[in-house]
Structure formats: structure tokens, C-alpha cells
Scaffold this motif. Structure first.
Motif, PDB file in Angstrom:
ATOM      1  N   THR A  25       0.827  -1.214   0.000  1.00  0.00           N
ATOM      2  CA  THR A  25       0.000   0.000   0.000  1.00  0.00           C
ATOM      3  C   THR A  25       0.855   1.254   0.000  1.00  0.00           C
ATOM      4  OG1 THR A  25      -1.771  -1.141   1.197  1.00  0.00           O
ATOM      5  CG2 THR A  25      -1.792   1.268   1.253  1.00  0.00           C
TER       6      THR A  25
ATOM      7  N   THR B 214       1.419   4.025  -3.301  1.00  0.00           N
ATOM      8  CA  THR B 214       1.026   5.439  -3.279  1.00  0.00           C
ATOM      9  C   THR B 214       2.077   6.333  -3.923  1.00  0.00           C
ATOM     10  OG1 THR B 214       1.979   5.737  -1.051  1.00  0.00           O
ATOM     11  CG2 THR B 214      -0.358   5.176  -1.184  1.00  0.00           C
TER      12      THR B 214
ATOM     13  N   SER C 177       1.605   8.338  -7.449  1.00  0.00           N
ATOM     14  CA  SER C 177       1.137   9.716  -7.635  1.00  0.00           C
ATOM     15  C   SER C 177       2.301  10.684  -7.744  1.00  0.00           C
ATOM     16  CB  SER C 177       0.218  10.121  -6.482  1.00  0.00           C
ATOM     17  OG  SER C 177       0.874   9.990  -5.235  1.00  0.00           O
TER      18      SER C 177
ATOM     19  N   MET D 122      -0.010  11.212  -0.096  1.00  0.00           N
ATOM     20  CA  MET D 122       0.797  10.029   0.164  1.00  0.00           C
ATOM     21  C   MET D 122       0.930   9.781   1.661  1.00  0.00           C
ATOM     22  SD  MET D 122       3.902  10.337  -2.620  1.00  0.00           S
ATOM     23  CE  MET D 122       4.809   9.047  -1.775  1.00  0.00           C
TER      24      MET D 122
ATOM     25  N   ALA E 133      -2.223   8.167   3.022  1.00  0.00           N
ATOM     26  CA  ALA E 133      -2.302   6.752   2.653  1.00  0.00           C
ATOM     27  C   ALA E 133      -1.312   5.916   3.459  1.00  0.00           C
ATOM     28  CB  ALA E 133      -2.030   6.595   1.156  1.00  0.00           C
TER      29      ALA E 133
ATOM     30  N   THR F  26      -6.839   7.815  -4.754  1.00  0.00           N
ATOM     31  CA  THR F  26      -6.660   7.605  -3.313  1.00  0.00           C
ATOM     32  C   THR F  26      -7.905   7.986  -2.521  1.00  0.00           C
ATOM     33  OG1 THR F  26      -5.666   9.814  -3.083  1.00  0.00           O
ATOM     34  CG2 THR F  26      -4.171   7.969  -3.427  1.00  0.00           C
TER      35      THR F  26
ATOM     36  N   VAL G 176      -5.780  12.745   2.960  1.00  0.00           N
ATOM     37  CA  VAL G 176      -6.022  12.398   1.549  1.00  0.00           C
ATOM     38  C   VAL G 176      -6.928  13.437   0.899  1.00  0.00           C
ATOM     39  CG1 VAL G 176      -7.153  10.741   0.022  1.00  0.00           C
ATOM     40  CG2 VAL G 176      -5.611   9.925   1.801  1.00  0.00           C
TER      41      VAL G 176
END
Length: 261
Positions: free
Chosen positions: A38, A42, A45, A72, A75, A197, A226
Motif C-alpha cells: 500500500t 502510493t 502519484s 501520500m 495513505a 486515493t 487524503v
């Protein structure tokens, strides 16, 4: 509208990037923890933003970079909070595959933006249709060879599993990729990628509404970050600031005119 030949040429460029992004990501899930996957995913991006500035002529703004980093961060907070429930084990090879997937995904995004002139000149249905055909033509012989040499085992692939795969592909991959690709053309690759996201806060909302599950504090903070990152990347904050600046300047001018003899 572009011709079928040009649609096929664009799909030909996208085909290896699409396969590399999806294949490396799925393999990374079995070789590293969900948390690592995970967090590393991220980073796509950030790669998208860098590639978009370098190759897609996207204008660099500090608030966009800040928005990507904040997004980021949110996340990553959610991923770290889920670490205790993750059953996967970390491995360098799995992390490398996840990073490869992030870079390939960013490259795939930028290729769509660069190769597709505008939304009204290309049919996404045609493009993804040809992308699917190319994948079938190129990958089917490889799958057959791997099956005959026992590199992969297809005996457990029942009609039920195959039907579920097709249903998921139509409802998930086709629809989501179509909407996301159009978003790349209508906005920018960075906005479209960061927008993905938003599944994090939306997942928490659906969990609360369906399963009556309240997110933890860290998860809530991550979801808010986010959302803040998405707002910054969209330039909404900059637009509001410019509007207020213009409004204050206009008010100041009116006051000067009013006070002058």
C-alpha cells in the motif's frame, strides 16, 4: 475522431506498460506485506506528477507537489495502522516489484496523456477494446506455453472462477479504467492519479454505513489528509486565494475611488 489504425498504435504503446503495472503489483502482493504494498503503491502519484511535468507539459506548482505528498502521507498512515492485521511478510523482491508497478503505472498514465490528443478525438471504448485484443493475441500463446511446461497450473481454473474473473474484469477493471483514462484527458494525470486515493475515505464511509464500523483516529486523520491533498492538487486552494486577492484588490480600488475628492 482518430482512425482505427491510430487507436491500435496507441494501444500498442500502452499494452506492455499496462501488463507490467498489473502483473508486478499482483506478484508483489504475494511477496510482501499489504502494508508495504500500500505504502509503495502510493508513490505512483509522485512519479506521475514528476513524469507529467517532464513529459506532458504540466505546469509545476508547489501546492500540487505539497498536495501529492500530503495525500501520500495520509495513505501511508492508513497503511501503517493496518500493519498489525497484515499477515504478509516483507521481502526486498516484493518491495521492488511494488515499486516497479508504481513506476509502470505512472508511465502508463503519462503515455495516455501524451499519445491521446484530446477527449473528443479519441474513443476510450475503442482504445481499451484494442488494448484487450492485443493482450489476448500476445499473452495467450505465452499462457499456453507456460501451461504445457507446468510453469503455471490451470487445472484449478473452473468455469465458476473464470466467470467471476470475467465479471470482475467488466465491472471493475473496464469501468474504472475507462473513467480514470477520461479523467486524465479532462483534467491532468496528477489529478486523476491522486483522485484514486479517494477510495480510502470512501471505504471508511461505506464501512460505517454498511458494517457500522467506526474508523480509528489514525485512519480518520489519514483520510482527512487524503482529502486535503486532493484539494491542493486540484488547485482549489490556489483558485480561492487568487479570487480573494482579486476581490480584495477590487475592494481597495473602489474604496480609493470613493474616498478621492
Amino acid at each position: 475522431l482518430l482512425s482505427h489504425v491510430k487507436h491500435i498504435k496507441i494501444a500498442f504503446f500502452l499494452c506492455p506498460l499496462w501488463f507490467l503495472a498489473n502483473c508486478s503489483y499482483n506478484y508483489s502482493l504475494s511477496m510482501t506485506s499489504n502494508t508495504s504494498s500500500t505504502i509503495i503503491s502510493t508513490s505512483s502519484s509522485l512519479f506521475t506528477f514528476i513524469f507529467s511535468v517532464l513529459f506532458a507539459k504540466e505546469i509545476f506548482h508547489f501546492d500540487k507537489l505539497l498536495g501529492v505528498l500530503i495525500c501520500m502521507g495520509g495513505a501511508i498512515m492508513v497503511g501503517l495502522n493496518d500493519q498489525s492485521s497484515s499477515n504478509g511478510s516483507d521481502s526486498v523482491s516484493g518491495d521492488i516489484l511494488a515499486l516497479t508497478s508504481a513506476i509502470a503505472y505512472a508511465s502508463y498514465t503519462i503515455t495516455i496523456r501524451v499519445k491521446c490528443p484530446s477527449d473528443n478525438q479519441i474513443s476510450m471504448f475503442l482504445l481499451f477494446g484494442y488494448l484487450g485484443i492485443l493482450n489476448i493475441l500476445i499473452l495467450t500463446p505465452i499462457v499456453i506455453i507456460f501451461s504445457l511446461t507446468n510453469i503455471i497450473n490451470l487445472t484449478s481454473l473452473s468455469f465458476t472462477v473464470f466467470g467471476l474473473l470475467v465479471a470482475k474484469g467488466l465491472a471493475d477493471n473496464v469501468l474504472s479504467n475507462y473513467l480514470w483514462a477520461r479523467a486524465c484527458l479532462l483534467t491532468s494525470p496528477t489529478v486523476a492519479t491522486v483522485g484514486l486515493t479517494l477510495t480510502i475515505p470512501l471505504a471508511f464511509i461505506s464501512d460505517y454505513l454498511i458494517n457500522d464500523k467506526i474508523p480509528q483516529v489514525v485512519q480518520s486523520i489519514g483520510a482527512v489528509l487524503v482529502l486535503i491533498g486532493f484539494v491542493l492538487v486540484n488547485g482549489i486552494a490556489r483558485k480561492i486565494w487568487n479570487y480573494n486577492k482579486k476581490y480584495n484588490k477590487q475592494k481597495s480600488t473602489e474604496k480609493t475611488i470613493t474616498s478621492s475628492p
